[in-house]
Design an enzyme around this catalytic site. Structure first.
Site, PDB file in Angstrom:
ATOM      1  CB  SER A 142      -0.866   0.024   1.275  1.00 51.84           C
ATOM      2  OG  SER A 142      -1.485   1.287   1.436  1.00 51.84           O
ATOM      3  CE1 TYR A 155      -4.153  -2.268   5.336  1.00 48.88           C
ATOM      4  CE2 TYR A 155      -3.129  -0.182   4.732  1.00 48.88           C
ATOM      5  CZ  TYR A 155      -3.774  -1.355   4.366  1.00 48.88           C
ATOM      6  OH  TYR A 155      -4.031  -1.609   3.024  1.00 48.88           O
TER       7      TYR A 155
HETATM    8  N1  LIG Z   1      -8.699  -0.590  -1.224  1.00 50.00           N
HETATM    9  C1  LIG Z   1      -7.693   0.207  -0.921  1.00 50.00           C
HETATM   10  O1  LIG Z   1      -7.848   1.429  -0.769  1.00 50.00           O
HETATM   11  C2  LIG Z   1      -6.312  -0.368  -0.780  1.00 50.00           C
HETATM   12  C3  LIG Z   1      -5.231   0.522  -0.803  1.00 50.00           C
HETATM   13  C4  LIG Z   1      -3.949   0.006  -0.660  1.00 50.00           C
HETATM   14  C5  LIG Z   1      -3.748  -1.342  -0.508  1.00 50.00           C
HETATM   15  N2  LIG Z   1      -4.830  -2.183  -0.477  1.00 50.00           N
HETATM   16  C6  LIG Z   1      -4.551  -3.612  -0.287  1.00 50.00           C
HETATM   17  O2  LIG Z   1      -5.113  -4.319  -1.371  1.00 50.00           O
HETATM   18  C7  LIG Z   1      -5.400  -5.664  -0.961  1.00 50.00           C
HETATM   19  C8  LIG Z   1      -6.815  -6.026  -1.382  1.00 50.00           C
HETATM   20  O3  LIG Z   1      -7.705  -5.254  -0.612  1.00 50.00           O
HETATM   21  P1  LIG Z   1      -9.122  -4.780  -1.138  1.00 50.00           P
HETATM   22  O4  LIG Z   1      -9.124  -3.316  -1.090  1.00 50.00           O
HETATM   23  O5  LIG Z   1      -9.444  -5.466  -2.403  1.00 50.00           O
HETATM   24  O6  LIG Z   1     -10.030  -5.303   0.074  1.00 50.00           O
HETATM   25  P2  LIG Z   1     -11.428  -6.057   0.125  1.00 50.00           P
HETATM   26  O7  LIG Z   1     -12.328  -5.590  -0.968  1.00 50.00           O
HETATM   27  O8  LIG Z   1     -11.883  -5.927   1.539  1.00 50.00           O
HETATM   28  O9  LIG Z   1     -11.034  -7.568  -0.177  1.00 50.00           O
HETATM   29  C9  LIG Z   1     -10.208  -8.272   0.715  1.00 50.00           C
HETATM   30  C10 LIG Z   1     -10.114  -9.703   0.261  1.00 50.00           C
HETATM   31  O10 LIG Z   1      -9.301 -10.408   1.223  1.00 50.00           O
HETATM   32  C11 LIG Z   1     -10.026 -11.527   1.687  1.00 50.00           C
HETATM   33  N3  LIG Z   1      -9.709 -11.777   3.076  1.00 50.00           N
HETATM   34  C12 LIG Z   1      -9.869 -10.951   4.141  1.00 50.00           C
HETATM   35  N4  LIG Z   1      -9.557 -11.589   5.279  1.00 50.00           N
HETATM   36  C13 LIG Z   1      -9.183 -12.850   4.928  1.00 50.00           C
HETATM   37  C14 LIG Z   1      -8.780 -13.976   5.658  1.00 50.00           C
HETATM   38  N5  LIG Z   1      -8.705 -13.975   7.004  1.00 50.00           N
HETATM   39  N6  LIG Z   1      -8.485 -15.114   4.991  1.00 50.00           N
HETATM   40  C15 LIG Z   1      -8.588 -15.143   3.636  1.00 50.00           C
HETATM   41  N7  LIG Z   1      -8.975 -14.097   2.892  1.00 50.00           N
HETATM   42  C16 LIG Z   1      -9.270 -12.970   3.535  1.00 50.00           C
HETATM   43  C17 LIG Z   1     -11.491 -11.176   1.521  1.00 50.00           C
HETATM   44  O11 LIG Z   1     -12.260 -12.356   1.345  1.00 50.00           O
HETATM   45  P3  LIG Z   1     -13.180 -13.049   2.455  1.00 50.00           P
HETATM   46  O12 LIG Z   1     -13.817 -11.951   3.266  1.00 50.00           O
HETATM   47  O13 LIG Z   1     -14.139 -13.832   1.642  1.00 50.00           O
HETATM   48  O14 LIG Z   1     -12.261 -13.903   3.255  1.00 50.00           O
HETATM   49  C18 LIG Z   1     -11.457 -10.400   0.223  1.00 50.00           C
HETATM   50  O15 LIG Z   1     -11.496 -11.261  -0.866  1.00 50.00           O
HETATM   51  C19 LIG Z   1      -5.164  -5.704   0.550  1.00 50.00           C
HETATM   52  O16 LIG Z   1      -3.894  -6.268   0.809  1.00 50.00           O
HETATM   53  C20 LIG Z   1      -5.186  -4.236   0.941  1.00 50.00           C
HETATM   54  O17 LIG Z   1      -4.437  -3.989   2.111  1.00 50.00           O
HETATM   55  C21 LIG Z   1      -6.098  -1.738  -0.619  1.00 50.00           C
END
Ligand SMILES: NC(=O)c1ccc[n+]([C@@H]2O[C@H](COP(=O)([O-])OP(=O)(O)OC[C@H]3O[C@@H](n4cnc5c(N)ncnc54)[C@H](OP(=O)(O)O)[C@@H]3O)[C@@H](O)[C@H]2O)c1
Length: 266
Positions: A142, A155
Protein backbone atom coordinates in the site's frame (compact mmCIF):
# COMPACT_ATOMS: atom_id res chain seq x y z
CA UNK A 1 1.26 -17.08 -24.53
CA UNK A 2 -1.07 -20.09 -24.90
CA UNK A 3 -3.22 -21.23 -21.99
CA UNK A 4 -1.11 -24.30 -21.36
CA UNK A 5 2.01 -22.13 -21.14
CA UNK A 6 0.61 -19.61 -18.66
CA UNK A 7 0.16 -22.18 -15.90
CA UNK A 8 -1.85 -21.61 -12.74
CA UNK A 9 -2.19 -18.37 -10.79
CA UNK A 10 -3.11 -18.27 -7.11
CA UNK A 11 -4.94 -15.13 -6.02
CA UNK A 12 -5.53 -14.65 -2.31
CA UNK A 13 -8.47 -12.47 -1.32
CA UNK A 14 -10.24 -13.28 -4.59
CA UNK A 15 -13.82 -13.05 -3.33
CA UNK A 16 -13.97 -9.24 -3.54
CA UNK A 17 -12.16 -6.02 -4.39
CA UNK A 18 -8.77 -6.10 -6.11
CA UNK A 19 -8.46 -9.89 -5.87
CA UNK A 20 -11.70 -10.46 -7.76
CA UNK A 21 -10.49 -8.19 -10.57
CA UNK A 22 -7.08 -9.90 -10.60
CA UNK A 23 -8.93 -13.21 -11.01
CA UNK A 24 -10.87 -11.86 -13.98
CA UNK A 25 -7.85 -10.32 -15.69
CA UNK A 26 -5.63 -13.37 -15.18
CA UNK A 27 -8.33 -15.73 -16.45
CA UNK A 28 -8.64 -13.46 -19.50
CA UNK A 29 -4.88 -13.88 -20.00
CA UNK A 30 -5.35 -17.66 -20.00
CA UNK A 31 -4.21 -18.61 -16.50
CA UNK A 32 -5.92 -21.43 -14.67
CA UNK A 33 -6.76 -20.16 -11.21
CA UNK A 34 -6.79 -21.07 -7.54
CA UNK A 35 -8.99 -18.54 -5.78
CA UNK A 36 -8.48 -18.12 -2.03
CA UNK A 37 -10.74 -16.46 0.55
CA UNK A 38 -13.07 -17.30 3.46
CA UNK A 39 -16.35 -16.82 1.59
CA UNK A 40 -16.68 -20.05 -0.36
CA UNK A 41 -20.01 -19.07 -1.94
CA UNK A 42 -18.45 -15.99 -3.58
CA UNK A 43 -15.46 -18.03 -4.77
CA UNK A 44 -17.71 -20.75 -6.24
CA UNK A 45 -19.80 -18.15 -8.08
CA UNK A 46 -16.70 -16.44 -9.46
CA UNK A 47 -15.15 -19.78 -10.43
CA UNK A 48 -18.26 -20.68 -12.45
CA UNK A 49 -18.35 -17.31 -14.19
CA UNK A 50 -14.66 -17.24 -15.09
CA UNK A 51 -14.39 -20.83 -16.24
CA UNK A 52 -17.43 -20.36 -18.46
CA UNK A 53 -16.30 -16.97 -19.80
CA UNK A 54 -12.65 -17.76 -20.45
CA UNK A 55 -12.50 -21.57 -20.66
CA UNK A 56 -9.91 -21.87 -17.89
CA UNK A 57 -9.90 -24.16 -14.86
CA UNK A 58 -10.77 -22.39 -11.64
CA UNK A 59 -10.45 -24.01 -8.21
CA UNK A 60 -11.94 -22.31 -5.15
CA UNK A 61 -9.73 -22.74 -2.07
CA UNK A 62 -11.60 -21.76 1.06
CA UNK A 63 -9.13 -20.65 3.70
CA UNK A 64 -8.91 -18.24 6.60
CA UNK A 65 -5.44 -16.75 6.27
CA UNK A 66 -5.49 -15.56 9.87
CA UNK A 67 -5.20 -19.27 10.79
CA UNK A 68 -1.77 -20.82 10.48
CA UNK A 69 -3.18 -24.28 9.63
CA UNK A 70 -5.06 -22.81 6.64
CA UNK A 71 -1.98 -20.88 5.53
CA UNK A 72 0.03 -24.09 5.80
CA UNK A 73 -2.52 -25.96 3.64
CA UNK A 74 -2.10 -23.31 0.96
CA UNK A 75 1.70 -23.40 1.32
CA UNK A 76 1.52 -27.18 0.78
CA UNK A 77 -0.46 -26.68 -2.43
CA UNK A 78 2.11 -24.14 -3.65
CA UNK A 79 4.90 -26.59 -2.91
CA UNK A 80 3.15 -29.60 -4.47
CA UNK A 81 1.54 -28.18 -7.61
CA UNK A 82 4.19 -27.64 -10.26
CA UNK A 83 1.70 -25.88 -12.55
CA UNK A 84 1.73 -22.78 -10.31
CA UNK A 85 3.52 -19.94 -12.07
CA UNK A 86 2.05 -16.89 -10.34
CA UNK A 87 1.12 -16.02 -6.76
CA UNK A 88 -0.70 -12.79 -5.96
CA UNK A 89 -0.52 -12.15 -2.22
CA UNK A 90 -3.48 -9.79 -2.19
CA UNK A 91 -5.72 -10.73 0.77
CA UNK A 92 -5.67 -7.98 3.36
CA UNK A 93 -7.65 -6.32 6.11
CA UNK A 94 -7.51 -2.96 7.78
CA UNK A 95 -8.03 -2.39 11.48
CA UNK A 96 -7.97 1.40 11.74
CA UNK A 97 -7.59 3.27 14.99
CA UNK A 98 -5.17 4.94 17.36
CA UNK A 99 -2.97 2.84 19.60
CA UNK A 100 -4.94 3.99 22.65
CA UNK A 101 -8.17 2.55 21.26
CA UNK A 102 -7.05 -0.60 19.45
CA UNK A 103 -7.70 -4.09 20.76
CA UNK A 104 -4.40 -6.03 20.70
CA UNK A 105 -6.28 -9.13 19.45
CA UNK A 106 -7.49 -7.18 16.39
CA UNK A 107 -3.97 -5.95 15.70
CA UNK A 108 -2.64 -9.52 15.93
CA UNK A 109 -5.40 -10.70 13.55
CA UNK A 110 -4.47 -8.00 11.01
CA UNK A 111 -0.79 -8.93 11.38
CA UNK A 112 -1.55 -12.62 10.75
CA UNK A 113 -3.29 -11.88 7.44
CA UNK A 114 -1.35 -8.85 6.17
CA UNK A 115 2.13 -9.92 7.27
CA UNK A 116 2.52 -13.50 8.54
CA UNK A 117 0.57 -15.12 5.68
CA UNK A 118 2.50 -13.06 3.11
CA UNK A 119 5.79 -14.19 4.66
CA UNK A 120 4.73 -17.83 4.72
CA UNK A 121 3.32 -17.92 1.19
CA UNK A 122 6.30 -16.03 -0.25
CA UNK A 123 8.56 -18.56 1.48
CA UNK A 124 6.57 -21.40 -0.07
CA UNK A 125 6.49 -19.97 -3.60
CA UNK A 126 9.92 -18.53 -4.24
CA UNK A 127 12.01 -21.70 -3.71
CA UNK A 128 9.69 -23.51 -6.15
CA UNK A 129 9.90 -20.71 -8.70
CA UNK A 130 13.69 -20.53 -8.35
CA UNK A 131 14.06 -24.30 -8.70
CA UNK A 132 12.13 -24.09 -11.99
CA UNK A 133 13.69 -20.73 -12.91
CA UNK A 134 10.19 -19.56 -13.70
CA UNK A 135 7.40 -17.83 -11.81
CA UNK A 136 6.09 -14.50 -10.62
CA UNK A 137 5.32 -13.31 -7.11
CA UNK A 138 3.13 -10.23 -6.73
CA UNK A 139 2.81 -8.74 -3.25
CA UNK A 140 0.17 -6.09 -2.66
CA UNK A 141 1.36 -3.54 -0.13
CA UNK A 142 0.00 0.00 0.00
CA UNK A 143 1.11 3.59 -0.31
CA UNK A 144 0.68 3.42 3.49
CA UNK A 145 3.73 1.15 3.52
CA UNK A 146 5.68 4.31 2.69
CA UNK A 147 3.91 6.65 5.09
CA UNK A 148 1.14 6.74 7.63
CA UNK A 149 -2.05 8.48 8.70
CA UNK A 150 -3.22 9.09 12.30
CA UNK A 151 -5.44 5.98 12.16
CA UNK A 152 -3.17 3.66 10.20
CA UNK A 153 -0.34 2.94 12.63
CA UNK A 154 -0.34 -0.87 12.60
CA UNK A 155 -1.70 -1.19 9.08
CA UNK A 156 1.15 1.02 7.83
CA UNK A 157 3.66 -0.95 9.88
CA UNK A 158 2.48 -4.20 8.28
CA UNK A 159 2.47 -2.79 4.75
CA UNK A 160 5.94 -1.33 5.36
CA UNK A 161 7.02 -4.87 6.16
CA UNK A 162 5.50 -6.18 2.92
CA UNK A 163 7.20 -3.39 0.95
CA UNK A 164 10.65 -4.06 2.44
CA UNK A 165 10.22 -7.84 2.23
CA UNK A 166 9.29 -7.63 -1.44
CA UNK A 167 12.17 -5.27 -2.29
CA UNK A 168 14.60 -7.61 -0.54
CA UNK A 169 13.17 -10.65 -2.37
CA UNK A 170 13.70 -8.82 -5.66
CA UNK A 171 17.34 -8.58 -4.72
CA UNK A 172 17.46 -12.34 -4.08
CA UNK A 173 16.00 -13.31 -7.47
CA UNK A 174 18.25 -11.00 -9.49
CA UNK A 175 19.78 -12.76 -12.48
CA UNK A 176 17.04 -15.41 -12.67
CA UNK A 177 13.82 -15.61 -14.69
CA UNK A 178 11.78 -15.31 -11.51
CA UNK A 179 9.96 -12.03 -11.09
CA UNK A 180 8.80 -10.29 -7.95
CA UNK A 181 6.54 -7.25 -8.14
CA UNK A 182 5.58 -4.90 -5.36
CA UNK A 183 2.26 -3.12 -5.89
CA UNK A 184 1.41 -0.12 -3.74
CA UNK A 185 -2.12 1.12 -4.35
CA UNK A 186 -3.57 4.28 -2.88
CA UNK A 187 -7.25 4.78 -2.00
CA UNK A 188 -9.30 2.30 -4.04
CA UNK A 189 -13.05 1.77 -3.81
CA UNK A 190 -13.42 -1.67 -2.25
CA UNK A 191 -15.02 -3.36 0.75
CA UNK A 192 -11.91 -2.71 2.84
CA UNK A 193 -13.29 0.78 3.48
CA UNK A 194 -16.29 1.51 5.64
CA UNK A 195 -18.84 2.87 3.19
CA UNK A 196 -19.31 6.15 5.08
CA UNK A 197 -15.56 6.83 5.14
CA UNK A 198 -15.23 6.16 1.44
CA UNK A 199 -18.26 8.28 0.58
CA UNK A 200 -16.86 11.17 2.62
CA UNK A 201 -13.67 11.26 0.53
CA UNK A 202 -12.98 13.55 -2.37
CA UNK A 203 -13.89 11.28 -5.31
CA UNK A 204 -10.87 12.63 -7.19
CA UNK A 205 -8.50 10.66 -4.92
CA UNK A 206 -10.43 7.38 -5.17
CA UNK A 207 -9.52 4.83 -7.84
CA UNK A 208 -11.69 1.99 -9.08
CA UNK A 209 -10.52 -1.57 -8.39
CA UNK A 210 -10.52 -2.21 -12.15
CA UNK A 211 -8.19 0.74 -12.86
CA UNK A 212 -5.92 -0.27 -10.01
CA UNK A 213 -5.47 -3.87 -11.14
CA UNK A 214 -5.17 -2.96 -14.83
CA UNK A 215 -2.43 -0.46 -13.96
CA UNK A 216 -0.68 -3.02 -11.73
CA UNK A 217 -0.71 -5.61 -14.52
CA UNK A 218 0.46 -3.01 -17.04
CA UNK A 219 3.34 -2.27 -14.65
CA UNK A 220 4.16 -5.98 -14.55
CA UNK A 221 4.08 -6.16 -18.36
CA UNK A 222 6.39 -3.14 -18.52
CA UNK A 223 8.90 -5.01 -16.33
CA UNK A 224 8.45 -2.76 -13.29
CA UNK A 225 9.60 -4.08 -9.94
CA UNK A 226 7.55 -1.54 -8.04
CA UNK A 227 4.20 -0.27 -9.25
CA UNK A 228 2.32 2.66 -7.77
CA UNK A 229 -0.90 2.50 -9.82
CA UNK A 230 -2.00 6.06 -9.06
CA UNK A 231 1.34 7.92 -8.98
CA UNK A 232 1.63 10.03 -12.15
CA UNK A 233 5.19 11.28 -11.59
CA UNK A 234 7.43 8.18 -11.75
CA UNK A 235 10.40 10.33 -10.72
CA UNK A 236 8.98 10.49 -7.17
CA UNK A 237 9.81 6.80 -6.62
CA UNK A 238 13.29 7.20 -8.17
CA UNK A 239 13.95 10.10 -5.78
CA UNK A 240 12.69 8.00 -2.84
CA UNK A 241 14.97 5.08 -3.76
CA UNK A 242 17.98 7.32 -4.26
CA UNK A 243 17.39 9.01 -0.90
CA UNK A 244 17.06 5.58 0.80
CA UNK A 245 20.32 4.38 -0.82
CA UNK A 246 22.13 7.55 0.26
CA UNK A 247 20.82 7.11 3.83
CA UNK A 248 22.08 3.48 3.91
CA UNK A 249 25.46 4.61 2.63
CA UNK A 250 25.56 7.47 5.12
CA UNK A 251 24.94 5.05 7.99
CA UNK A 252 28.07 3.00 7.18
CA UNK A 253 30.48 5.39 8.90
CA UNK A 254 31.40 3.27 11.92
CA UNK A 255 31.38 6.26 14.28
CA UNK A 256 28.87 8.56 16.00
CA UNK A 257 27.86 11.55 13.90
CA UNK A 258 29.71 14.70 14.92
CA UNK A 259 26.51 16.35 16.17
CA UNK A 260 26.22 13.62 18.83
CA UNK A 261 29.88 13.86 19.79
CA UNK A 262 29.46 17.59 20.22
CA UNK A 263 26.29 17.08 22.29
CA UNK A 264 27.93 14.37 24.44
CA UNK A 265 30.85 16.67 25.30
CA UNK A 266 28.73 19.76 25.95
N1 LIG B 1 -8.70 -0.59 -1.22
C1 LIG B 1 -7.69 0.21 -0.92
O1 LIG B 1 -7.85 1.43 -0.77
C2 LIG B 1 -6.31 -0.37 -0.78
C3 LIG B 1 -5.23 0.52 -0.80
C4 LIG B 1 -3.95 0.01 -0.66
C5 LIG B 1 -3.75 -1.34 -0.51
N2 LIG B 1 -4.83 -2.18 -0.48
C6 LIG B 1 -4.55 -3.61 -0.29
O2 LIG B 1 -5.11 -4.32 -1.37
C7 LIG B 1 -5.40 -5.66 -0.96
C8 LIG B 1 -6.82 -6.03 -1.38
O3 LIG B 1 -7.71 -5.25 -0.61
P1 LIG B 1 -9.12 -4.78 -1.14
O4 LIG B 1 -9.12 -3.32 -1.09
O5 LIG B 1 -9.44 -5.47 -2.40
O6 LIG B 1 -10.03 -5.30 0.07
P2 LIG B 1 -11.43 -6.06 0.12
O7 LIG B 1 -12.33 -5.59 -0.97
O8 LIG B 1 -11.88 -5.93 1.54
O9 LIG B 1 -11.03 -7.57 -0.18
C9 LIG B 1 -10.21 -8.27 0.71
C10 LIG B 1 -10.11 -9.70 0.26
O10 LIG B 1 -9.30 -10.41 1.22
C11 LIG B 1 -10.03 -11.53 1.69
N3 LIG B 1 -9.71 -11.78 3.08
C12 LIG B 1 -9.87 -10.95 4.14
N4 LIG B 1 -9.56 -11.59 5.28
C13 LIG B 1 -9.18 -12.85 4.93
C14 LIG B 1 -8.78 -13.98 5.66
N5 LIG B 1 -8.71 -13.97 7.00
N6 LIG B 1 -8.49 -15.11 4.99
C15 LIG B 1 -8.59 -15.14 3.64
N7 LIG B 1 -8.98 -14.10 2.89
C16 LIG B 1 -9.27 -12.97 3.54
C17 LIG B 1 -11.49 -11.18 1.52
O11 LIG B 1 -12.26 -12.36 1.34
P3 LIG B 1 -13.18 -13.05 2.46
O12 LIG B 1 -13.82 -11.95 3.27
O13 LIG B 1 -14.14 -13.83 1.64
O14 LIG B 1 -12.26 -13.90 3.25
C18 LIG B 1 -11.46 -10.40 0.22
O15 LIG B 1 -11.50 -11.26 -0.87
C19 LIG B 1 -5.16 -5.70 0.55
O16 LIG B 1 -3.89 -6.27 0.81
C20 LIG B 1 -5.19 -4.24 0.94
O17 LIG B 1 -4.44 -3.99 2.11
C21 LIG B 1 -6.10 -1.74 -0.62
Amino acid sequence: MSKAQQGTAIVTGASAGLGKIYADRLARRGYDLVLVARRGDKLAELADTLSMQYGVQVRPFVADLSRSDDVERLADLIRDDASITLLVNNAGVSVPGATTTLDPADVAWQQAINVDAVNRLSLAALPQFLARNRGTLVNIASILGFGFLPSSTFYSAGKGHVANLTRALQNEVQGTNVRVQLVAPSVTATEIWEEDRLNAMDPRIVMTAEDCVDAALAGLDLGEQVTFPSVEDAQLWKNFEEAAARLMQGAMSGKPASRYLAAAHA
